[in-house]
Design a protein around this motif. Sequence first.
Motif, PDB file in Angstrom:
ATOM      1  N   LEU A   1       0.823  -1.212   0.000  1.00 29.92           N
ATOM      2  CA  LEU A   1       0.000   0.000   0.000  1.00 29.92           C
ATOM      3  C   LEU A   1       0.852   1.255   0.000  1.00 29.92           C
ATOM      4  N   ILE A   2       1.935   1.259   0.781  1.00 34.92           N
ATOM      5  CA  ILE A   2       2.838   2.421   0.813  1.00 34.92           C
ATOM      6  C   ILE A   2       3.391   2.714  -0.568  1.00 34.92           C
ATOM      7  N   SER A   3       3.762   1.650  -1.305  1.00 39.57           N
ATOM      8  CA  SER A   3       4.350   1.835  -2.644  1.00 39.57           C
ATOM      9  C   SER A   3       3.339   2.425  -3.626  1.00 39.57           C
ATOM     10  N   ILE A   4       2.052   2.325  -3.323  1.00 36.83           N
ATOM     11  CA  ILE A   4       1.003   2.919  -4.169  1.00 36.83           C
ATOM     12  C   ILE A   4       0.596   4.292  -3.650  1.00 36.83           C
ATOM     13  N   ILE A   5       0.335   4.379  -2.339  1.00 42.66           N
ATOM     14  CA  ILE A   5      -0.273   5.580  -1.768  1.00 42.66           C
ATOM     15  C   ILE A   5       0.672   6.771  -1.785  1.00 42.66           C
ATOM     16  N   VAL A   6       1.913   6.591  -1.358  1.00 38.72           N
ATOM     17  CA  VAL A   6       2.833   7.736  -1.266  1.00 38.72           C
ATOM     18  C   VAL A   6       3.079   8.371  -2.634  1.00 38.72           C
ATOM     19  N   PRO A   7       3.441   7.610  -3.681  1.00 43.91           N
ATOM     20  CA  PRO A   7       3.602   8.251  -5.006  1.00 43.91           C
ATOM     21  C   PRO A   7       2.321   8.904  -5.512  1.00 43.91           C
ATOM     22  N   CYS A   8       1.172   8.261  -5.240  1.00 42.75           N
ATOM     23  CA  CYS A   8      -0.101   8.829  -5.686  1.00 42.75           C
ATOM     24  C   CYS A   8      -0.355  10.179  -5.017  1.00 42.75           C
ATOM     25  N   LEU A   9      -0.140  10.273  -3.706  1.00 44.62           N
ATOM     26  CA  LEU A   9      -0.371  11.522  -2.984  1.00 44.62           C
ATOM     27  C   LEU A   9       0.617  12.602  -3.419  1.00 44.62           C
ATOM     28  N   LEU A  10       1.877  12.227  -3.609  1.00 46.55           N
ATOM     29  CA  LEU A  10       2.879  13.205  -4.051  1.00 46.55           C
ATOM     30  C   LEU A  10       2.528  13.750  -5.435  1.00 46.55           C
ATOM     31  N   LYS A  11       2.065  12.866  -6.306  1.00 50.44           N
ATOM     32  CA  LYS A  11       1.642  13.303  -7.651  1.00 50.44           C
ATOM     33  C   LYS A  11       0.483  14.276  -7.546  1.00 50.44           C
ATOM     34  N   ASP A  12      -0.458  13.977  -6.645  1.00 54.24           N
ATOM     35  CA  ASP A  12      -1.622  14.854  -6.450  1.00 54.24           C
ATOM     36  C   ASP A  12      -1.192  16.202  -5.879  1.00 54.24           C
ATOM     37  N   ALA A  13      -0.212  16.187  -4.964  1.00 57.68           N
ATOM     38  CA  ALA A  13       0.249  17.434  -4.339  1.00 57.68           C
ATOM     39  C   ALA A  13       1.033  18.306  -5.309  1.00 57.68           C
ATOM     40  N   LEU A  14       1.552  17.707  -6.368  1.00 58.82           N
ATOM     41  CA  LEU A  14       2.275  18.484  -7.382  1.00 58.82           C
ATOM     42  C   LEU A  14       1.327  19.285  -8.271  1.00 58.82           C
ATOM     43  N   ASN A  15       0.031  19.187  -7.998  1.00 57.44           N
ATOM     44  CA  ASN A  15      -0.963  20.028  -8.651  1.00 57.44           C
ATOM     45  C   ASN A  15      -0.618  21.483  -8.354  1.00 57.44           C
ATOM     46  N   LYS A  16      -0.225  22.243  -9.381  1.00 58.07           N
ATOM     47  CA  LYS A  16       0.311  23.591  -9.155  1.00 58.07           C
ATOM     48  C   LYS A  16      -0.724  24.693  -9.388  1.00 58.07           C
ATOM     49  N   GLU A  17      -1.998  24.329  -9.507  1.00 53.07           N
ATOM     50  CA  GLU A  17      -3.032  25.352  -9.633  1.00 53.07           C
ATOM     51  C   GLU A  17      -3.129  26.157  -8.350  1.00 53.07           C
ATOM     52  N   GLU A  18      -3.466  27.415  -8.490  1.00 57.50           N
ATOM     53  CA  GLU A  18      -3.516  28.296  -7.326  1.00 57.50           C
ATOM     54  C   GLU A  18      -4.943  28.651  -6.915  1.00 57.50           C
ATOM     55  N   LYS A  19      -5.929  27.898  -7.420  1.00 60.44           N
ATOM     56  CA  LYS A  19      -7.316  28.116  -6.993  1.00 60.44           C
ATOM     57  C   LYS A  19      -7.464  27.698  -5.536  1.00 60.44           C
ATOM     58  N   GLU A  20      -8.385  28.346  -4.829  1.00 56.33           N
ATOM     59  CA  GLU A  20      -8.581  28.044  -3.413  1.00 56.33           C
ATOM     60  C   GLU A  20      -8.979  26.592  -3.198  1.00 56.33           C
ATOM     61  N   GLU A  21      -9.824  26.060  -4.075  1.00 57.58           N
ATOM     62  CA  GLU A  21     -10.250  24.668  -3.944  1.00 57.58           C
ATOM     63  C   GLU A  21      -9.062  23.728  -4.086  1.00 57.58           C
ATOM     64  N   SER A  22      -8.164  24.037  -5.026  1.00 53.56           N
ATOM     65  CA  SER A  22      -6.977  23.208  -5.227  1.00 53.56           C
ATOM     66  C   SER A  22      -6.042  23.293  -4.028  1.00 53.56           C
TER      67      SER A  22
END
Length: 425
Positions: A151-172
């Motif tokens: 699970l760690i090998s799936i979850i950590v890369p997935c979350l890091l990829k999601d956090a690299l979302n560079k939009e500056e909207k408040e919802e993001s």
Amino acid sequence: MIKDFRAIDKSIDKFKKKSSNEHFSEFLRELGRCDENAQRQKILEMNEIIDEMEEEEFKSVFTKKWFNKMDEMIKEGEVKIENAFYLLEHLGYCIVLNDMWALGFGYSSLNKRFEKMIINENEKKEDKDEKLLADLCKSYGCISTFFSKELISIIVPCLLKDALNKEEKEESKKDVEIVLLALCHIGKCVILDNELFLKEIKDIILYHQEHNNMTHLAYQYAWEFLINRLFCNRYLEDAIMNELHFAREAAREVEELMKSVDWKRKKEEKGRETKEELAITRWINLLYRNFCCRLLMNEEYSGIIRSIARLFRASRDNYSKFGCSCIVIFEAMAKFRGVKIEDLLKGGANDAVLEEIQRPTLNDKMVYNCLEFFMNVSQRLKEKKKDEMEEAKRKAFKKEIFEKMEEEGYEEIIAMFKETKYITP
């Protein structure tokens, strides 16, 4: 909108008249009778009530039985999975934010469902639903207390990829905050290999330093996640200090956050801790652990001393919790040989402790912490230096501290220090 909030207020009043278990069991039953939009409104009410819960109340509600019931309702189609995420992400957010645990989740059928869904969705070669996987990882990452290697090998890369979302909207920004909070929570539970996170977390921090695309709390979580890795992996020191400039950023963040707090607000006027106050608390705790464990030090740390001294003066009248924490950090700094005594003096640590010790309402614990600071400083100043210039500095600083204490009228303290051979004129 006003009508919606009135409905929430009524639900909270109704909740107070019932036990927590009764009320949330009723909420779950009502969810199964609602259409999708009504479910979202009902979950909004539930989230509002979760925000007000104390720890014991929280534990009594979110048991294995509660999570099993939620799983059953998802299975039967009574609660849409998207709405379940809306509730569970908020639940997980409160768990991590308030340092609580939902131990019942780990033994529940909902836990097993999420684990299976994460693995199955990740294994898809085609038609992989990236949003579903990210939502699963966020909810599971915030709530769970155990993570298998798979699970760690799936979850950590997935979350890091999601956090690299560079939009500056408040919802993001809010979404990235939850993602990094989940990562921070996972980081408390497991040891991670550098290859799994280092490049991505560095990119997240560096991008924010250039574009300011995250909330203060999200940025703090990113740093907390990384610093927590340092306790098991000292090879991260160079990246943390010299590439990402932890000391500089910690000082800057504390200074920025201080501007958003109403330091004149009286105790009786305060509600729950604001996000800015919470972020300051987390930075202070992270810095304290750094100095206590003697982890990091470079020339940029002198800025932290100045920022902590300013925080002490701003908070000592109406935010005594912060003021006490500042003195405790100075005590830890004085012990840490990586901190130069001259930096403590120039940064205002010595003056701050002297100001604190003369307050009429000072309690015994603070007296102890203040005296420990001076004892640690004076013990360091007793150690003679082989280099003539360094030795001259040592004597000059020793004299400066003594004269400052004498000037402030601390003859009794000086006498005690003389008697115990901590400081001599």
